[in-house]
Design an enzyme around this catalytic site. Structure first.
Site, short mmCIF file in Angstrom:
data_model
loop_
_atom_site.label_atom_id
_atom_site.label_comp_id
_atom_site.label_asym_id
_atom_site.label_seq_id
_atom_site.Cartn_x
_atom_site.Cartn_y
_atom_site.Cartn_z
N CYS A 203 25.46 13.57 48.86
CA CYS A 203 26.93 13.60 48.93
C CYS A 203 27.44 14.35 47.71
CB CYS A 203 27.49 12.18 48.97
SG CYS A 203 29.29 12.08 48.83
N HIS A 204 28.09 15.49 47.94
CA HIS A 204 28.61 16.23 46.80
C HIS A 204 29.88 17.02 47.11
CE1 HIS A 204 26.70 19.63 48.80
NE2 HIS A 204 27.48 20.41 48.06
N ARG A 205 30.28 17.09 48.38
CA ARG A 205 31.44 17.92 48.74
C ARG A 205 32.71 17.40 48.08
NH1 ARG A 205 32.23 21.86 53.57
NH2 ARG A 205 30.20 22.85 53.54
N ARG A 236 28.37 15.99 39.93
CA ARG A 236 29.78 15.83 40.32
C ARG A 236 30.01 14.46 40.95
NH1 ARG A 236 31.73 19.57 45.07
NH2 ARG A 236 31.90 21.19 43.49
#
Length: 359
Positions: A203-205, A236
């Protein structure tokens, strides 16, 4: 001798560029590699250069992180200086990051021809930074390398000026040729897991990491999944979890947090997982290659072949939808070859060579 610049800056681009750079060795063309520095952490940059045997960049722009505006400004300014003193016949860009869009715009302003690897993909949401980069780059390109038939059809309907080629995705070339590198069923044990008895997740969007509710919902899905979730955490994402005071999810016994990992370890862990949860376009197509059902933690995906073939579902940050579909099995009636069959880099290199020889 003709000269080409390959511009990369982030993990997905290093992976896409590696097999194309190798294929270009068969042609008498000077290739120079430009690294914008968008990803500079070892686990997101140098690690991939090392394991994929990518040559040392000829130019390192050291643009670093920051807002999209800051990255665009920095990349364009520093790349412009390079293009002024060392002008190529063609600039080649990959994917849809800020490095892609900024380099495309800079090349256009300098009057240099542009090739886009992974063109024609759309998510049809201009609030997504990657979508803006797709639109900008495809608007300016002269040579379009499409990973799917859907991408080809979109560009043809858009009446783009330039040559559209259905190349397939070069990342899959690495997977077809490198199966020996991810035939390591012992790797999950390093994280206390058994092959086929865990879920691989990423998960990084930005639309997930910048939204507290979305991020917490995804962490809830991980914590309540029917199997342990192995979660290589992007810097992030970790920063966002701490910012939103969601740290307690990192202590959940069902979520196994690990540092970002290299390309081949990622493929090994996907290959030996039970299924995949991700908002990463790259991981979606890698899960597809490995025959793993994928739940897309985003509101849409450009890899619609995966969904249309019954190999995954878009669930976004929706707890109920995710839990309802978490145990789906992939439809195995069609081969997982809609995104390439292992020859993409050869096609791309041949078309690039022909193009620059005719400039």
């Amino acid at each position: 001798m003709k000269k080409i610049f390959f511009v990369v800056g982030a993990r997905p681009q290093f992976i896409k560029a590696a097999p194309v750079l190798k294929a270009m060795e068969n042609y008498p063309i000077e290739i120079k590699l430009i690294h914008t520095g968008q990803h500079y952490d070892y686990n997101l940059s140098e690690l991939f250069f090392d394991e994929l045997e990518i040559p040392v960049p000829d130019y390192q722009l050291n643009c670093g992180s920051g807002t999209s505006t800051a990255q665009y400004t920095s990349i364009m300014s520093r790349l412009s200086d390079v293009l002024d003193k060392d002008r190529p016949d063609l600039v080649v860009v990959f994917g849809d990051t800020n490095s892609t869009g900024a380099a495309a715009l800079c090349a256009n302003l300098k009057g240099i021809k542009l090739a886009h690897v992974e063109s024609g993909l759309r998510e049809f949401d201009k609030n997504i930074p990657e979508e803006i980069n797709k639109i900008v780059t495809d608007a300016l390109s002269d040579l379009y390398f499409c990973p799917s038939r859907t991408a080809v059809e979109f560009l043809e309907k858009s009446n783009v000026r330039g040559k559209v080629i259905h190349s397939g995705d070069p990342v899959l070339d690495l997977l077809f040729a490198g199966k020996k590198y991810f035939d390591k069923p012992e790797l999950p044990a390093r994280y206390g897991l058994m092959p086929g008895q865990y879920i691989f997740a990423t998960c990084h969007r930005q639309n997930n990491t910048d939204n507290r509710l979305a991020l917490e919902t995804i962490l809830r899905i991980f914590s309540d999944a029917h199997l342990p979730v192995l979660f290589p955490i992007h810097p992030r994402t970790l920063k966002a979890i701490k910012k939103f005071e969601l740290d307690h999810y990192l202590e959940n016994k069902n979520i196994r947090i690990i540092d970002p990992i290299g390309f081949w370890d990622t493929q090994t862990l996907i290959a030996h997982s039970e299924r995949v949860l991700t908002d990463s376009g790259g991981v979606i197509k890698e899960a597809y290659f490995h025959g793993k059902y994928v739940l897309v933690l985003d509101n849409q995906t450009e890899w619609i072949e995966v969904i249309n073939e019954g190999k995954g579902i878009v669930c976004g940050a929706d707890y109920e939808v995710a839990m309802r579909n978490l145990k789906n099995d992939p439809d195995r009636t069609s081969p997982n070859t809609a995104l390439g069959n292992g020859t993409s880099s050869k096609i791309i290199a041949e078309e690039i060579s022909e193009f620059v020889e005719n400039i």
